[in-house]
Design an enzyme around this catalytic site. Structure first.
Site, mmCIF file in Angstrom:
data_model
loop_
_atom_site.group_PDB
_atom_site.id
_atom_site.type_symbol
_atom_site.label_atom_id
_atom_site.label_comp_id
_atom_site.label_asym_id
_atom_site.label_seq_id
_atom_site.Cartn_x
_atom_site.Cartn_y
_atom_site.Cartn_z
ATOM 1 N N ASP A 118 -9.785 8.046 64.496
ATOM 2 C CA ASP A 118 -9.000 6.629 64.229
ATOM 3 C C ASP A 118 -8.965 5.682 63.638
ATOM 4 O OD1 ASP A 118 -7.048 6.471 66.461
ATOM 5 O OD2 ASP A 118 -7.481 5.152 67.900
ATOM 6 N N TYR A 166 -4.283 19.124 62.731
ATOM 7 C CA TYR A 166 -3.478 18.346 62.488
ATOM 8 C C TYR A 166 -3.013 17.509 61.402
ATOM 9 C CZ TYR A 166 0.286 14.776 62.950
ATOM 10 O OH TYR A 166 2.060 14.505 62.355
ATOM 11 N N LYS A 171 2.135 18.561 67.350
ATOM 12 C CA LYS A 171 1.329 17.109 66.387
ATOM 13 C C LYS A 171 0.294 16.211 66.984
ATOM 14 C CE LYS A 171 4.197 14.591 69.886
ATOM 15 N NZ LYS A 171 4.776 13.389 69.984
ATOM 16 N N SER A 196 3.118 13.265 57.636
ATOM 17 C CA SER A 196 2.550 11.901 58.386
ATOM 18 C C SER A 196 1.898 11.085 57.644
ATOM 19 C CB SER A 196 1.830 12.590 59.480
ATOM 20 O OG SER A 196 1.153 11.223 60.187
ATOM 21 N N LYS A 210 -0.589 18.967 57.396
ATOM 22 C CA LYS A 210 0.204 17.930 56.635
ATOM 23 C C LYS A 210 -0.048 18.239 55.511
ATOM 24 C CE LYS A 210 2.963 17.156 60.036
ATOM 25 N NZ LYS A 210 4.572 17.975 60.034
ATOM 26 N N ASN A 241 0.053 9.213 73.206
ATOM 27 C CA ASN A 241 0.802 8.290 72.405
ATOM 28 C C ASN A 241 -0.023 6.449 72.896
ATOM 29 O OD1 ASN A 241 2.141 10.737 71.103
ATOM 30 N ND2 ASN A 241 0.923 9.348 69.438
ATOM 31 N N LEU A 242 0.136 5.563 72.512
ATOM 32 C CA LEU A 242 -0.179 5.095 72.896
ATOM 33 C C LEU A 242 1.226 3.845 73.680
ATOM 34 C CD1 LEU A 242 -1.515 1.552 73.112
ATOM 35 C CD2 LEU A 242 -0.049 0.806 70.993
HETATM 36 C C1 UD1 Z 1 -1.271 9.984 65.546
HETATM 37 C C2 UD1 Z 1 -1.918 10.119 64.174
HETATM 38 C C3 UD1 Z 1 -0.387 10.660 63.540
HETATM 39 C C4 UD1 Z 1 0.559 11.895 64.336
HETATM 40 C C5 UD1 Z 1 0.688 10.890 65.594
HETATM 41 C C6 UD1 Z 1 1.467 11.588 66.306
HETATM 42 C C7 UD1 Z 1 -3.974 10.588 62.761
HETATM 43 C C8 UD1 Z 1 -4.274 9.036 61.870
HETATM 44 N N1 UD1 Z 1 -2.492 9.538 63.508
HETATM 45 O O1 UD1 Z 1 -0.688 7.863 65.698
HETATM 46 O O2 UD1 Z 1 -0.555 11.026 62.252
HETATM 47 O O3 UD1 Z 1 1.875 11.728 64.038
HETATM 48 O O4 UD1 Z 1 -0.760 10.709 66.109
HETATM 49 O O5 UD1 Z 1 0.986 12.176 67.508
HETATM 50 O O6 UD1 Z 1 -3.776 11.721 62.520
HETATM 51 N N2 UD1 Z 1 -3.954 3.921 72.318
HETATM 52 C C9 UD1 Z 1 -4.527 3.058 73.069
HETATM 53 N N3 UD1 Z 1 -4.785 3.527 74.165
HETATM 54 C C10 UD1 Z 1 -4.196 4.833 74.370
HETATM 55 C C11 UD1 Z 1 -3.221 5.451 73.132
HETATM 56 C C12 UD1 Z 1 -2.935 4.640 72.320
HETATM 57 O O7 UD1 Z 1 -4.945 2.366 72.440
HETATM 58 O O8 UD1 Z 1 -4.148 4.588 75.529
HETATM 59 C C13 UD1 Z 1 -3.992 3.060 70.344
HETATM 60 C C14 UD1 Z 1 -4.729 4.343 69.224
HETATM 61 O O9 UD1 Z 1 -6.661 4.286 69.100
HETATM 62 C C15 UD1 Z 1 -4.014 3.006 67.909
HETATM 63 C C16 UD1 Z 1 -2.625 3.422 68.732
HETATM 64 O O10 UD1 Z 1 -2.696 3.060 70.130
HETATM 65 O O11 UD1 Z 1 -5.088 2.906 67.359
HETATM 66 C C17 UD1 Z 1 -2.512 4.713 68.610
HETATM 67 O O12 UD1 Z 1 -2.051 5.647 68.761
HETATM 68 P P1 UD1 Z 1 -1.159 6.575 69.096
HETATM 69 O O13 UD1 Z 1 0.210 6.137 69.558
HETATM 70 O O14 UD1 Z 1 -1.971 7.917 69.449
HETATM 71 O O15 UD1 Z 1 -1.075 6.791 67.547
HETATM 72 P P2 UD1 Z 1 -1.530 7.329 66.696
HETATM 73 O O16 UD1 Z 1 -2.774 7.781 65.959
HETATM 74 O O17 UD1 Z 1 -1.849 6.503 65.034
#
Ligand code: UD1
Length: 344
Positions: free
Chosen positions: A303, A153, A88, A128, A157, A204-205
């Site tokens: 993104d 990825y 993922k 997703s 899906k 992930n965030l």
């Molecule tokens: C992504 C995928 C989603 C997948 C998920 C699983 C896309 C569009 N989205 O979600 O399908 O199921 O990963 O891993 O393909 N952020 C920061 N700083 C960080 C990390 C993240 O600013 O260090 C921001 C990202 O830019 C984003 C938000 O936080 O705007 C969420 O990011 P994240 O948790 O990686 O999830 P998605 O990218 O939304």
């Protein structure tokens, strides 16, 4: 009727482990298939400690059709399958596309080959919101057209969804499928006995936030604040992982009750609300009292500026509605991060 046996592929993983707990607590008998490529044995102990009993576990790669056949042979009377097992990480999928197609598409093909051999007709699939790409309008409904995927990825899906539609349209088809399109799962079980276990540096965030607050990472970089959103940062629909897990229980129940009205039904699983990255950071700081070290960096390639669910269909058809606020979800993520630190 409860007590039915549900095969859960990827049942030791982040979402899978929470679903195993919810299934068991709703009266089902979950059986886990997992190759532990991105999960740990400790998740099994966590599950056992929450539900008070162990769950059968098969250490099998779901893409290995003959090994999977062995699981079905060893576990008669499987009523349905929930298929979580997949890679993922968006960035990794760009580096290793073949691994993603082989694992994510291969495991579905193996399941679809083996299930009819054993008369198993009910499948819930982890899809997703990535299938929507950059949507033209918000919020997205299930009828919102899908767009070209921005990563291998995402493409896996979309391909898996297409495969299930084609298989279901075949004249002799008996398969009934529910596709759940997840938005952004966060947080952990209230007990802090299971949660997300990111390998290495989190992509992930929320795990990045909790690891930064715990001192494992020096600082969070926010991936851009020049988007066309109210505060300039990306907007996502963050759903608590236990709420998400519960959507699988109602989906599987719908299939077992023969209530599905189409051979493939699709549902968004989100809260219906969007929050910006800055809102997530500020909410985390408020509920945990932790000051987070962060700075603004460049945009992350691929993104989507903003996406959140129209969650009406899941509410009207499945009777499913999320219960946990963003604040409580983030509090549970922090509690889990602290529990992890205590274990070390
Ligand atoms: C992504 C995928 C989603 C997948 C998920 C699983 C896309 C569009 N989205 O979600 O399908 O199921 O990963 O891993 O393909 N952020 C920061 N700083 C960080 C990390 C993240 O600013 O260090 C921001 C990202 O830019 C984003 C938000 O936080 O705007 C969420 O990011 P994240 O948790 O990686 O999830 P998605 O990218 O939304």
């Amino acid at each position: 009727m409860a007590y039915e046996k549900i095969l859960v592929t990827g049942g030791a993983g982040y979402i899978g482990s929470h679903a195993v707990v919810e299934l068991y607590q709703a009266g089902y008998q979950p059986v886990i298939v997992d190759n532990f490529s991105n999960s740990e044995e400790s998740a099994l102990q966590g599950i056992e400690s929450i539900i008070g009993t162990s769950v059968p576990v098969y250490r099998v790669d779901c893409a290995d059709e003959s090994a999977l056949r062995g699981v079905f042979a060893a576990e008669p009377n499987i009523a349905g399958v929930i298929h979580f097992a997949a890679f993922k990480a968006v960035g990794e999928s760009v580096q290793k596309p073949l691994a993603y197609f082989k694992n994510n598409v291969g495991s579905l093909l193996a399941l679809l080959a083996v299930m009819p051999e054993f008369g198993v007709e009910n499948l819930v699939f982890s899809s997703s919101c990535t299938v929507y790409g950059i949507p033209d309008a918000l919020p997205v409904t299930e009828a919102t057209p899908t767009k070209p995927a921005s990563s291998p990825y995402g493409r896996t899906k979309q391909m898996c969804e297409d495969i299930m539609h084609d298989v279901s349209a075949a004249p002799d088809n008996k398969l009934r499928t529910i596709l759940l399109r997840y938005f952004n799962p966060i947080g952990a079980h209230d007990s802090a006995k299971i949660g997300e276990l990111p390998l290495g540096v989190p992509n992930n965030l929320v795990p990045f936030i909790t690891q930064t607050a715990a001192g494992i990472r020096e600082k969070l970089t926010i991936n851009g604040n020049d988007y066309d959103t109210p505060d300039g940062t990306n907007i996502r629909d963050y759903i608590h992982v236990v709420d998400l897990a519960k959507s699988h229980v109602v989906a599987v129940q719908r299939l077992l009750d023969h209530k599905a009205t189409e051979t493939v039904e699709t549902f968004n699983v989100g809260t219906g609300h969007g929050n910006s990255v800055l809102e997530v950071v500020q909410t985390f700081e408020r509920v945990t009292g932790q000051k987070l070290n962060y700075s603004i960096g460049p945009r992350r390639p691929g993104d989507v500026p903003a996406i959140y669910a129209d969650a009406t269909k899941a509410e009207q058809v499945l009777g499913f509605k999320t219960e946990t606020s963003l604040a409580d979800s983030l509090a549970s993520a922090w509690k889990w991060q602290q529990a992890l630190a205590d274990k070390k």
